[in-house]
Design a protein around this motif. Sequence first.
Motif, PDB file in Angstrom:
ATOM      1  N   UNK A   1     -20.106   7.418 -20.431  1.00 59.83           N
ATOM      2  CA  UNK A   1     -21.223   6.541 -20.093  1.00 59.83           C
ATOM      3  C   UNK A   1     -21.045   5.144 -20.691  1.00 59.83           C
ATOM      4  N   UNK A   2     -20.463   5.079 -21.875  1.00 63.95           N
ATOM      5  CA  UNK A   2     -20.197   3.774 -22.482  1.00 63.95           C
ATOM      6  C   UNK A   2     -19.172   3.003 -21.655  1.00 63.95           C
ATOM      7  N   UNK A   3     -18.205   3.700 -21.102  1.00 61.82           N
ATOM      8  CA  UNK A   3     -17.206   3.035 -20.249  1.00 61.82           C
ATOM      9  C   UNK A   3     -17.847   2.524 -18.956  1.00 61.82           C
ATOM     10  N   UNK A   4     -18.829   3.254 -18.461  1.00 63.53           N
ATOM     11  CA  UNK A   4     -19.575   2.780 -17.283  1.00 63.53           C
ATOM     12  C   UNK A   4     -20.308   1.492 -17.647  1.00 63.53           C
ATOM     13  N   UNK A   5     -20.898   1.459 -18.847  1.00 64.88           N
ATOM     14  CA  UNK A   5     -21.563   0.242 -19.323  1.00 64.88           C
ATOM     15  C   UNK A   5     -20.573  -0.912 -19.423  1.00 64.88           C
ATOM     16  N   UNK A   6     -19.376  -0.632 -19.931  1.00 63.84           N
ATOM     17  CA  UNK A   6     -18.352  -1.671 -20.003  1.00 63.84           C
ATOM     18  C   UNK A   6     -18.003  -2.195 -18.613  1.00 63.84           C
ATOM     19  N   UNK A   7     -17.924  -1.288 -17.661  1.00 61.57           N
ATOM     20  CA  UNK A   7     -17.654  -1.708 -16.282  1.00 61.57           C
ATOM     21  C   UNK A   7     -18.721  -2.654 -15.769  1.00 61.57           C
ATOM     22  N   UNK A   8     -19.977  -2.369 -16.113  1.00 58.14           N
ATOM     23  CA  UNK A   8     -21.072  -3.250 -15.716  1.00 58.14           C
ATOM     24  C   UNK A   8     -20.931  -4.617 -16.374  1.00 58.14           C
ATOM     25  N   UNK A   9     -20.455  -4.641 -17.603  1.00 56.56           N
ATOM     26  CA  UNK A   9     -20.234  -5.918 -18.299  1.00 56.56           C
ATOM     27  C   UNK A   9     -19.240  -6.784 -17.532  1.00 56.56           C
ATOM     28  N   UNK A  10     -18.140  -6.193 -17.117  1.00 57.49           N
ATOM     29  CA  UNK A  10     -17.123  -6.959 -16.401  1.00 57.49           C
ATOM     30  C   UNK A  10     -17.595  -7.337 -14.992  1.00 57.49           C
ATOM     31  N   UNK A  11     -18.401  -6.487 -14.389  1.00 51.72           N
ATOM     32  CA  UNK A  11     -19.003  -6.804 -13.094  1.00 51.72           C
ATOM     33  C   UNK A  11     -19.897  -8.040 -13.236  1.00 51.72           C
ATOM     34  N   UNK A  12     -20.707  -8.061 -14.291  1.00 53.84           N
ATOM     35  CA  UNK A  12     -21.594  -9.196 -14.540  1.00 53.84           C
ATOM     36  C   UNK A  12     -20.795 -10.467 -14.790  1.00 53.84           C
ATOM     37  N   UNK A  13     -19.729 -10.356 -15.571  1.00 52.72           N
ATOM     38  CA  UNK A  13     -18.925 -11.550 -15.840  1.00 52.72           C
ATOM     39  C   UNK A  13     -18.428 -12.169 -14.533  1.00 52.72           C
ATOM     40  N   UNK A  14     -17.936 -11.345 -13.640  1.00 55.52           N
ATOM     41  CA  UNK A  14     -17.448 -11.831 -12.352  1.00 55.52           C
ATOM     42  C   UNK A  14     -18.573 -12.488 -11.556  1.00 55.52           C
ATOM     43  N   UNK A  15     -19.737 -11.855 -11.550  1.00 55.48           N
ATOM     44  CA  UNK A  15     -20.878 -12.395 -10.802  1.00 55.48           C
ATOM     45  C   UNK A  15     -21.377 -13.700 -11.410  1.00 55.48           C
ATOM     46  N   UNK A  16     -21.308 -13.817 -12.724  1.00 56.24           N
ATOM     47  CA  UNK A  16     -21.702 -15.065 -13.374  1.00 56.24           C
ATOM     48  C   UNK A  16     -20.721 -16.190 -13.034  1.00 56.24           C
ATOM     49  N   UNK A  17     -19.439 -15.866 -13.010  1.00 60.65           N
ATOM     50  CA  UNK A  17     -18.438 -16.866 -12.630  1.00 60.65           C
ATOM     51  C   UNK A  17     -18.672 -17.351 -11.204  1.00 60.65           C
ATOM     52  N   UNK A  18     -18.974 -16.422 -10.314  1.00 65.71           N
ATOM     53  CA  UNK A  18     -19.268 -16.789  -8.920  1.00 65.71           C
ATOM     54  C   UNK A  18     -20.537 -17.633  -8.862  1.00 65.71           C
ATOM     55  N   UNK A  19     -21.537 -17.263  -9.652  1.00 69.00           N
ATOM     56  CA  UNK A  19     -22.790 -18.027  -9.698  1.00 69.00           C
ATOM     57  C   UNK A  19     -22.541 -19.455 -10.166  1.00 69.00           C
ATOM     58  N   UNK A  20     -21.634 -19.621 -11.105  1.00 68.06           N
ATOM     59  CA  UNK A  20     -21.272 -20.953 -11.586  1.00 68.06           C
ATOM     60  C   UNK A  20     -20.500 -21.711 -10.502  1.00 68.06           C
ATOM     61  N   UNK A  21     -19.590 -21.020  -9.821  1.00 70.97           N
ATOM     62  CA  UNK A  21     -18.837 -21.643  -8.720  1.00 70.97           C
ATOM     63  C   UNK A  21     -19.777 -22.172  -7.642  1.00 70.97           C
ATOM     64  N   UNK A  22     -20.874 -21.459  -7.431  1.00 66.51           N
ATOM     65  CA  UNK A  22     -21.853 -21.837  -6.400  1.00 66.51           C
ATOM     66  C   UNK A  22     -22.922 -22.794  -6.930  1.00 66.51           C
ATOM     67  N   UNK A  23     -22.763 -23.213  -8.173  1.00 68.88           N
ATOM     68  CA  UNK A  23     -23.711 -24.123  -8.831  1.00 68.88           C
ATOM     69  C   UNK A  23     -25.110 -23.543  -8.993  1.00 68.88           C
ATOM     70  N   UNK A  24     -25.198 -22.227  -9.119  1.00 67.28           N
ATOM     71  CA  UNK A  24     -26.483 -21.587  -9.411  1.00 67.28           C
ATOM     72  C   UNK A  24     -26.782 -21.638 -10.905  1.00 67.28           C
ATOM     73  N   UNK A  25     -25.715 -21.705 -11.706  1.00 66.03           N
ATOM     74  CA  UNK A  25     -25.868 -21.875 -13.153  1.00 66.03           C
ATOM     75  C   UNK A  25     -24.884 -22.942 -13.618  1.00 66.03           C
TER      76      UNK A  25
END
Length: 117
Positions: A65-89
């Motif tokens: 379950x902790x590894x699943x949480x880690x996967x979510x962390x990396x998923x979020x990082x990717x989504x945040x990078x995309x959000x920055x690319x799109x000038x949302x953040x």
Amino acid sequence: MHRYKDLKFWQLSRVFCKDIYLITKSFPSDEKFGLTSQLRRASVSIPSNIAEGASRVSNKDFARFLRISLGSCYEIETQLLISCDLDFIQKEELEKLQHTLYQIIKMMSRFISTLKI
């Protein structure tokens, strides 16, 4: 069973989740079912999987379950990078969120390595 509420990375992941909710409030309304939803669900997944894993009897299940949480962390990082690319953040917001995310990842990874599996 582990006392997940005492785990610093669980506590920090709750704060991080709140930060994600606050930052996605400013996303365009047409992203409600896109990045906003994805980021929010993934951020809720981090502390939720930690808590669910802590209820398991074996350390092997908890680590899964902790590894699943880690996967979510990396998923979020990717989504945040995309959000920055799109000038949302802004770049500064991205860096602040990444810093917190990396802290969670490091603490959780270290904790997983201490579990006798």
